[in-house]
Design a protein around this motif. Sequence first.
Motif, PDB file in Angstrom:
ATOM      1  N   GLY A 233     -12.620 -11.227  -4.472  1.00  0.00           N
ATOM      2  CA  GLY A 233     -14.035 -11.043  -4.183  1.00  0.00           C
ATOM      3  C   GLY A 233     -14.482 -11.658  -2.868  1.00  0.00           C
ATOM      4  N   GLU A 234     -13.685 -12.573  -2.290  1.00  0.00           N
ATOM      5  CA  GLU A 234     -14.073 -13.192  -1.022  1.00  0.00           C
ATOM      6  C   GLU A 234     -13.880 -12.210   0.129  1.00  0.00           C
ATOM      7  N   LYS A 235     -14.693 -12.390   1.175  1.00  0.00           N
ATOM      8  CA  LYS A 235     -14.582 -11.560   2.373  1.00  0.00           C
ATOM      9  C   LYS A 235     -13.791 -12.340   3.409  1.00  0.00           C
ATOM     10  N   VAL A 236     -12.789 -11.673   3.995  1.00  0.00           N
ATOM     11  CA  VAL A 236     -11.867 -12.354   4.906  1.00  0.00           C
ATOM     12  C   VAL A 236     -11.772 -11.623   6.245  1.00  0.00           C
ATOM     13  N   LEU A 237     -11.266 -12.347   7.255  1.00  0.00           N
ATOM     14  CA  LEU A 237     -11.021 -11.793   8.575  1.00  0.00           C
ATOM     15  C   LEU A 237      -9.517 -11.597   8.717  1.00  0.00           C
ATOM     16  N   LEU A 238      -9.115 -10.384   9.091  1.00  0.00           N
ATOM     17  CA  LEU A 238      -7.702 -10.032   9.199  1.00  0.00           C
ATOM     18  C   LEU A 238      -7.247 -10.033  10.651  1.00  0.00           C
ATOM     19  N   PRO A 239      -5.939 -10.203  10.883  1.00  0.00           N
ATOM     20  CA  PRO A 239      -5.427 -10.032  12.239  1.00  0.00           C
ATOM     21  C   PRO A 239      -5.500  -8.564  12.630  1.00  0.00           C
ATOM     22  N   GLU A 240      -5.479  -8.296  13.939  1.00  0.00           N
ATOM     23  CA  GLU A 240      -5.598  -6.909  14.403  1.00  0.00           C
ATOM     24  C   GLU A 240      -4.399  -6.067  13.973  1.00  0.00           C
ATOM     25  N   TYR A 241      -3.231  -6.683  13.927  1.00  0.00           N
ATOM     26  CA  TYR A 241      -2.014  -5.951  13.550  1.00  0.00           C
ATOM     27  C   TYR A 241      -1.373  -6.613  12.346  1.00  0.00           C
ATOM     28  N   GLY A 242      -0.552  -5.846  11.639  1.00  0.00           N
ATOM     29  CA  GLY A 242       0.164  -6.402  10.496  1.00  0.00           C
ATOM     30  C   GLY A 242      -0.370  -5.859   9.186  1.00  0.00           C
ATOM     31  N   GLY A 243       0.172  -6.368   8.129  1.00  0.00           N
ATOM     32  CA  GLY A 243      -0.214  -5.906   6.800  1.00  0.00           C
ATOM     33  C   GLY A 243       0.596  -4.685   6.399  1.00  0.00           C
ATOM     34  N   THR A 244       0.727  -4.489   5.120  1.00  0.00           N
ATOM     35  CA  THR A 244       1.457  -3.346   4.577  1.00  0.00           C
ATOM     36  C   THR A 244       0.478  -2.478   3.817  1.00  0.00           C
ATOM     37  N   LYS A 245       0.403  -1.202   4.191  1.00  0.00           N
ATOM     38  CA  LYS A 245      -0.520  -0.280   3.529  1.00  0.00           C
ATOM     39  C   LYS A 245       0.004   0.064   2.143  1.00  0.00           C
ATOM     40  N   VAL A 246      -0.892   0.027   1.163  1.00  0.00           N
ATOM     41  CA  VAL A 246      -0.558   0.365  -0.217  1.00  0.00           C
ATOM     42  C   VAL A 246      -1.627   1.341  -0.705  1.00  0.00           C
ATOM     43  N   VAL A 247      -1.216   2.462  -1.287  1.00  0.00           N
ATOM     44  CA  VAL A 247      -2.166   3.432  -1.826  1.00  0.00           C
ATOM     45  C   VAL A 247      -2.160   3.314  -3.349  1.00  0.00           C
ATOM     46  N   LEU A 248      -3.327   2.973  -3.909  1.00  0.00           N
ATOM     47  CA  LEU A 248      -3.479   2.845  -5.361  1.00  0.00           C
ATOM     48  C   LEU A 248      -4.685   3.666  -5.773  1.00  0.00           C
ATOM     49  N   ASP A 249      -4.517   4.529  -6.745  1.00  0.00           N
ATOM     50  CA  ASP A 249      -5.614   5.391  -7.218  1.00  0.00           C
ATOM     51  C   ASP A 249      -6.288   6.122  -6.053  1.00  0.00           C
ATOM     52  N   ASP A 250      -5.489   6.642  -5.127  1.00  0.00           N
ATOM     53  CA  ASP A 250      -5.964   7.409  -3.965  1.00  0.00           C
ATOM     54  C   ASP A 250      -6.842   6.603  -3.014  1.00  0.00           C
ATOM     55  N   LYS A 251      -6.768   5.292  -3.046  1.00  0.00           N
ATOM     56  CA  LYS A 251      -7.506   4.436  -2.107  1.00  0.00           C
ATOM     57  C   LYS A 251      -6.506   3.608  -1.311  1.00  0.00           C
ATOM     58  N   ASP A 252      -6.862   3.338  -0.053  1.00  0.00           N
ATOM     59  CA  ASP A 252      -5.987   2.533   0.808  1.00  0.00           C
ATOM     60  C   ASP A 252      -6.310   1.049   0.671  1.00  0.00           C
ATOM     61  N   TYR A 253      -5.270   0.264   0.458  1.00  0.00           N
ATOM     62  CA  TYR A 253      -5.358  -1.184   0.416  1.00  0.00           C
ATOM     63  C   TYR A 253      -4.292  -1.720   1.360  1.00  0.00           C
ATOM     64  N   PHE A 254      -4.366  -3.014   1.655  1.00  0.00           N
ATOM     65  CA  PHE A 254      -3.372  -3.627   2.537  1.00  0.00           C
ATOM     66  C   PHE A 254      -2.921  -4.947   1.948  1.00  0.00           C
ATOM     67  N   LEU A 255      -1.626  -5.219   2.082  1.00  0.00           N
ATOM     68  CA  LEU A 255      -1.042  -6.477   1.627  1.00  0.00           C
ATOM     69  C   LEU A 255      -0.802  -7.370   2.833  1.00  0.00           C
ATOM     70  N   PHE A 256      -1.277  -8.602   2.770  1.00  0.00           N
ATOM     71  CA  PHE A 256      -1.038  -9.592   3.808  1.00  0.00           C
ATOM     72  C   PHE A 256      -0.499 -10.852   3.157  1.00  0.00           C
ATOM     73  N   ARG A 257       0.269 -11.621   3.905  1.00  0.00           N
ATOM     74  CA  ARG A 257       0.644 -12.951   3.434  1.00  0.00           C
ATOM     75  C   ARG A 257      -0.574 -13.850   3.609  1.00  0.00           C
ATOM     76  N   ASP A 258      -0.713 -14.820   2.740  1.00  0.00           N
ATOM     77  CA  ASP A 258      -1.838 -15.746   2.797  1.00  0.00           C
ATOM     78  C   ASP A 258      -1.964 -16.379   4.185  1.00  0.00           C
ATOM     79  N   ALA A 259      -0.854 -16.762   4.781  1.00  0.00           N
ATOM     80  CA  ALA A 259      -0.875 -17.430   6.093  1.00  0.00           C
ATOM     81  C   ALA A 259      -1.319 -16.502   7.216  1.00  0.00           C
ATOM     82  N   ASP A 260      -1.248 -15.174   7.012  1.00  0.00           N
ATOM     83  CA  ASP A 260      -1.647 -14.219   8.044  1.00  0.00           C
ATOM     84  C   ASP A 260      -3.157 -13.995   8.086  1.00  0.00           C
TER      85      ASP A 260
END
Length: 96
Positions: free
Chosen positions: A62-89
């Motif tokens: 539920g928290e709102k976060v700031l992501l790096p410009e590059y990185g993350g792994t795209k994951v599609v669940l229930d036809d929606k795009d999500y992204f996986l990041f490591r906590d340190a990223d």
Amino acid sequence: IKFLPLFDRVLVERFTAETVTKGGIMLPEKSQGKVLQATVVAVGPGSVSQKGEIHPVSVKVGEKVLLPEYGGTKVVLDDKDYFLFRDADILGKYVE
């Protein structure tokens, strides 16, 4: 969502890109820019140290976060795009 990240990974949903300026001008896709804000959807249990201790993830669902410009792994669940990041990223979280 029936998805649980492993270790120190965080699943986020990016905010949608602004397609219209405040003045009402439609923006072409090229000039929209990358959306770097996201909402945390799921978190893993944390990373395990060499001593076997679990270090919990620094963000919560539920928290709102700031992501790096590059990185993350795209994951599609229930036809929606999500992204996986490591906590340190994850660069930071917004506080109210």
